[in-house]
Design a protein around this motif. Structure first.
Motif, PDB file in Angstrom:
ATOM      1  N   PHE A  49       1.297  -0.844   0.034  1.00 31.56           N
ATOM      2  CA  PHE A  49      -0.400  -0.028   0.052  1.00 31.56           C
ATOM      3  C   PHE A  49       0.512   0.990  -0.074  1.00 31.56           C
ATOM      4  CE2 PHE A  49      -2.663  -3.027   1.622  1.00 31.56           C
ATOM      5  CZ  PHE A  49      -4.117  -3.152   0.914  1.00 31.56           C
ATOM      6  N   PHE A  50       2.072   1.325   0.285  1.00 36.36           N
ATOM      7  CA  PHE A  50       2.638   2.121   0.160  1.00 36.36           C
ATOM      8  C   PHE A  50       4.453   2.241  -0.318  1.00 36.36           C
ATOM      9  CE2 PHE A  50       0.040   2.061   4.492  1.00 36.36           C
ATOM     10  CZ  PHE A  50      -0.927   3.127   3.849  1.00 36.36           C
ATOM     11  N   PRO A  51       4.518   1.418  -1.960  1.00 36.99           N
ATOM     12  CA  PRO A  51       5.872   0.736  -2.389  1.00 36.99           C
ATOM     13  C   PRO A  51       6.520   1.931  -2.000  1.00 36.99           C
ATOM     14  CG  PRO A  51       4.037   1.674  -3.769  1.00 36.99           C
ATOM     15  CD  PRO A  51       3.315   1.748  -2.474  1.00 36.99           C
ATOM     16  N   SER A  52       8.290   1.999  -1.322  1.00 31.91           N
ATOM     17  CA  SER A  52       9.494   2.328  -1.829  1.00 31.91           C
ATOM     18  C   SER A  52      10.088   2.366  -3.014  1.00 31.91           C
ATOM     19  CB  SER A  52       9.647   2.211  -0.516  1.00 31.91           C
ATOM     20  OG  SER A  52      10.551   0.946  -0.177  1.00 31.91           O
ATOM     21  N   CYS A  53       9.415   2.408  -3.899  1.00 28.47           N
ATOM     22  CA  CYS A  53      10.384   1.772  -5.313  1.00 28.47           C
ATOM     23  C   CYS A  53      10.944   3.181  -5.978  1.00 28.47           C
ATOM     24  CB  CYS A  53       9.366   1.073  -6.145  1.00 28.47           C
ATOM     25  SG  CYS A  53       8.845  -0.592  -5.472  1.00 28.47           S
ATOM     26  N   ILE A  54      11.908   3.316  -6.527  1.00 25.48           N
ATOM     27  CA  ILE A  54      12.182   4.583  -7.432  1.00 25.48           C
ATOM     28  C   ILE A  54      11.315   4.838  -8.628  1.00 25.48           C
ATOM     29  CG2 ILE A  54      13.957   5.761  -8.499  1.00 25.48           C
ATOM     30  CD1 ILE A  54      15.926   3.882  -7.042  1.00 25.48           C
ATOM     31  N   ILE A  55      11.528   3.858  -9.445  1.00 20.15           N
ATOM     32  CA  ILE A  55      10.092   3.834 -10.002  1.00 20.15           C
ATOM     33  C   ILE A  55       8.863   3.430 -10.188  1.00 20.15           C
ATOM     34  CG2 ILE A  55       9.947   3.480 -12.637  1.00 20.15           C
ATOM     35  CD1 ILE A  55      13.099   2.627 -12.933  1.00 20.15           C
ATOM     36  N   GLN A  56       7.839   4.294 -10.386  1.00 18.36           N
ATOM     37  CA  GLN A  56       6.288   3.703 -10.291  1.00 18.36           C
ATOM     38  C   GLN A  56       5.560   3.306 -11.709  1.00 18.36           C
ATOM     39  OE1 GLN A  56       4.813   3.575  -6.940  1.00 18.36           O
ATOM     40  NE2 GLN A  56       7.542   4.305  -6.018  1.00 18.36           N
ATOM     41  N   PRO A  57       5.237   2.625 -10.949  1.00 18.61           N
ATOM     42  CA  PRO A  57       4.590   2.045 -10.241  1.00 18.61           C
ATOM     43  C   PRO A  57       5.167   0.480 -10.009  1.00 18.61           C
ATOM     44  CG  PRO A  57       3.550   1.074 -11.896  1.00 18.61           C
ATOM     45  CD  PRO A  57       4.124   2.503 -12.459  1.00 18.61           C
ATOM     46  N   CYS A  58       5.787   0.056  -8.844  1.00 16.55           N
ATOM     47  CA  CYS A  58       6.899  -0.599  -8.288  1.00 16.55           C
ATOM     48  C   CYS A  58       5.949  -2.177  -9.544  1.00 16.55           C
ATOM     49  CB  CYS A  58       6.175  -1.335  -6.839  1.00 16.55           C
ATOM     50  SG  CYS A  58       7.453  -0.210  -5.692  1.00 16.55           S
ATOM     51  N   THR A  59       7.254  -2.533  -9.730  1.00 16.70           N
ATOM     52  CA  THR A  59       7.742  -3.532 -10.568  1.00 16.70           C
ATOM     53  C   THR A  59       7.849  -4.758  -9.548  1.00 16.70           C
ATOM     54  OG1 THR A  59       9.513  -3.497 -12.207  1.00 16.70           O
ATOM     55  CG2 THR A  59       6.502  -3.051 -12.874  1.00 16.70           C
ATOM     56  N   TYR A  60       7.372  -6.414  -9.173  1.00 17.32           N
ATOM     57  CA  TYR A  60       8.221  -7.286  -8.478  1.00 17.32           C
ATOM     58  C   TYR A  60       8.353  -8.528  -9.307  1.00 17.32           C
ATOM     59  CZ  TYR A  60       5.726  -4.537  -5.102  1.00 17.32           C
ATOM     60  OH  TYR A  60       5.867  -3.082  -4.210  1.00 17.32           O
ATOM     61  N   SER A  61       9.415  -9.232  -9.216  1.00 19.01           N
ATOM     62  CA  SER A  61      10.491 -10.235 -10.291  1.00 19.01           C
ATOM     63  C   SER A  61       9.073 -11.330  -9.569  1.00 19.01           C
ATOM     64  CB  SER A  61      11.114 -10.494  -9.649  1.00 19.01           C
ATOM     65  OG  SER A  61      12.492  -9.547  -9.737  1.00 19.01           O
ATOM     66  N   LEU A  62       8.651 -11.453  -8.403  1.00 12.89           N
ATOM     67  CA  LEU A  62       7.674 -13.147  -7.983  1.00 12.89           C
ATOM     68  C   LEU A  62       6.238 -12.710  -8.478  1.00 12.89           C
ATOM     69  CD1 LEU A  62      10.238 -13.889  -5.156  1.00 12.89           C
ATOM     70  CD2 LEU A  62       9.768 -15.001  -7.825  1.00 12.89           C
ATOM     71  N   VAL A  63       5.528 -11.441  -8.887  1.00 12.81           N
ATOM     72  CA  VAL A  63       4.233 -10.556  -8.650  1.00 12.81           C
ATOM     73  C   VAL A  63       4.325  -9.874  -7.100  1.00 12.81           C
ATOM     74  CG1 VAL A  63       2.166 -11.412  -8.723  1.00 12.81           C
ATOM     75  CG2 VAL A  63       3.582 -12.746 -10.188  1.00 12.81           C
ATOM     76  N   LEU A  64       4.537 -10.539  -6.408  1.00  9.41           N
ATOM     77  CA  LEU A  64       4.172 -10.146  -4.746  1.00  9.41           C
ATOM     78  C   LEU A  64       5.440  -9.612  -4.432  1.00  9.41           C
ATOM     79  CD1 LEU A  64       0.551 -12.217  -3.279  1.00  9.41           C
ATOM     80  CD2 LEU A  64       1.236 -10.043  -4.700  1.00  9.41           C
ATOM     81  N   PRO A  65       5.497  -8.568  -3.524  1.00 13.25           N
ATOM     82  CA  PRO A  65       6.544  -7.959  -2.334  1.00 13.25           C
ATOM     83  C   PRO A  65       7.180  -9.582  -1.560  1.00 13.25           C
ATOM     84  CG  PRO A  65       5.471  -6.542  -2.189  1.00 13.25           C
ATOM     85  CD  PRO A  65       4.091  -7.411  -2.970  1.00 13.25           C
ATOM     86  N   SER A  66       8.623  -9.461  -1.949  1.00 12.64           N
ATOM     87  CA  SER A  66       9.269 -10.924  -1.171  1.00 12.64           C
ATOM     88  C   SER A  66       8.484 -10.587   0.743  1.00 12.64           C
ATOM     89  CB  SER A  66      10.540 -10.935  -1.083  1.00 12.64           C
ATOM     90  OG  SER A  66      11.124  -9.371  -0.443  1.00 12.64           O
ATOM     91  N   CYS A  67       8.025  -9.986   0.996  1.00 14.38           N
ATOM     92  CA  CYS A  67       7.710  -9.945   2.496  1.00 14.38           C
ATOM     93  C   CYS A  67       6.497 -11.056   2.844  1.00 14.38           C
ATOM     94  CB  CYS A  67       7.389  -8.660   3.247  1.00 14.38           C
ATOM     95  SG  CYS A  67       8.587  -7.526   3.608  1.00 14.38           S
ATOM     96  N   VAL A  68       5.273 -10.540   1.574  1.00 12.54           N
ATOM     97  CA  VAL A  68       4.296 -11.036   1.883  1.00 12.54           C
ATOM     98  C   VAL A  68       4.521 -13.252   1.611  1.00 12.54           C
ATOM     99  CG1 VAL A  68       2.305 -11.848   0.018  1.00 12.54           C
ATOM    100  CG2 VAL A  68       2.835  -9.701  -0.178  1.00 12.54           C
ATOM    101  N   TYR A  69       5.646 -13.192   0.087  1.00 15.65           N
ATOM    102  CA  TYR A  69       5.906 -15.145   0.617  1.00 15.65           C
ATOM    103  C   TYR A  69       6.576 -15.402   1.874  1.00 15.65           C
ATOM    104  CZ  TYR A  69       5.114 -14.357  -4.081  1.00 15.65           C
ATOM    105  OH  TYR A  69       4.594 -13.812  -5.247  1.00 15.65           O
ATOM    106  N   GLY A  70       7.396 -14.279   2.785  1.00 18.18           N
ATOM    107  CA  GLY A  70       8.156 -15.085   4.347  1.00 18.18           C
ATOM    108  C   GLY A  70       6.885 -14.690   5.204  1.00 18.18           C
ATOM    109  N   LEU A  71       5.535 -13.684   4.764  1.00 17.65           N
ATOM    110  CA  LEU A  71       4.247 -14.400   5.531  1.00 17.65           C
ATOM    111  C   LEU A  71       3.441 -15.394   4.929  1.00 17.65           C
ATOM    112  CD1 LEU A  71       2.181 -12.840   7.261  1.00 17.65           C
ATOM    113  CD2 LEU A  71       0.974 -11.689   5.762  1.00 17.65           C
ATOM    114  N   VAL A  72       3.691 -16.156   4.321  1.00 19.94           N
ATOM    115  CA  VAL A  72       2.422 -17.312   3.905  1.00 19.94           C
ATOM    116  C   VAL A  72       3.380 -18.160   4.744  1.00 19.94           C
ATOM    117  CG1 VAL A  72       2.182 -19.049   1.989  1.00 19.94           C
ATOM    118  CG2 VAL A  72       1.871 -16.147   1.241  1.00 19.94           C
ATOM    119  N   LEU A  73       4.861 -18.357   4.490  1.00 19.52           N
ATOM    120  CA  LEU A  73       5.959 -19.092   5.387  1.00 19.52           C
ATOM    121  C   LEU A  73       5.710 -19.427   6.422  1.00 19.52           C
ATOM    122  CD1 LEU A  73       9.198 -19.481   3.371  1.00 19.52           C
ATOM    123  CD2 LEU A  73       7.063 -21.090   2.891  1.00 19.52           C
ATOM    124  N   TYR A  74       5.130 -18.130   6.996  1.00 19.45           N
ATOM    125  CA  TYR A  74       5.303 -17.785   8.734  1.00 19.45           C
ATOM    126  C   TYR A  74       4.060 -18.471   9.214  1.00 19.45           C
ATOM    127  CZ  TYR A  74       9.357 -14.804   8.988  1.00 19.45           C
ATOM    128  OH  TYR A  74      10.807 -14.753   9.269  1.00 19.45           O
TER     129      TYR A  74
END
Length: 131
Positions: free
Chosen positions: A96-121
């Motif tokens: 919701f508050f991306p910090s990417c230099i170039i907007q809009p943010c693009t993610y190599s894995l579709v979602l931010p990496s923290c989301v994948y950590g969240l799913v694993l946790y």
């Protein structure tokens, strides 16, 4: 019970390898390997803390898997909850508050990496707290 402990161990290993790779890339090369913004906490990339949480989970799950000590089951339960809170907060920040230099943010894995950590946790917590 045995397969549940093994699943926790494998999920912890996967999380540790993923966060470890992100940490290594960010700390050694100075760039995020997934072409996304990298949040910081106390001067360190958040993936460092993710690697630390997953490292604790991995060690606790190995010991618990080998010795079936209830103490380490509690460690797994509470560290996974801490991981959910930590990665959940940063997932919300990145979505919701991306910090990417170039907007809009693009993610190599579709979602931010923290989301994948969240799913694993969340999977680890579910398995650890399940009766």
């Amino acid at each position: 019970m045995y397969t549940r402990n093994l699943k926790i161990l494998l999920l912890s290993l996967a999380g540790f390898l993923f966060a470890g790779y992100l940490t290594y890339s960010k700390v050694i090369t100075g760039t995020c390997p997934l072409t996304e913004g990298c949040p910081y906490l106390f001067g360190l990339p958040t993936c460092v803390y993710g690697a630390l949480f997953f490292g604790i989970l991995l060690l606790a799950s190995i010991i618990h898997h080998l010795h079936k000590t209830q103490k380490y089951q509690k460690v797994i339960q509470w560290v996974s909850v801490a991981g959910i809170l930590f990665s959940g907060y940063y997932s919300i920040q990145e979505i919701f508050f991306p910090s990417c230099i170039i907007q809009p943010c693009t993610y190599s894995l579709v979602l931010p990496s923290c989301v994948y950590g969240l799913v694993l946790y969340a999977l680890i917590a579910y398995l650890a707290w399940k009766k």
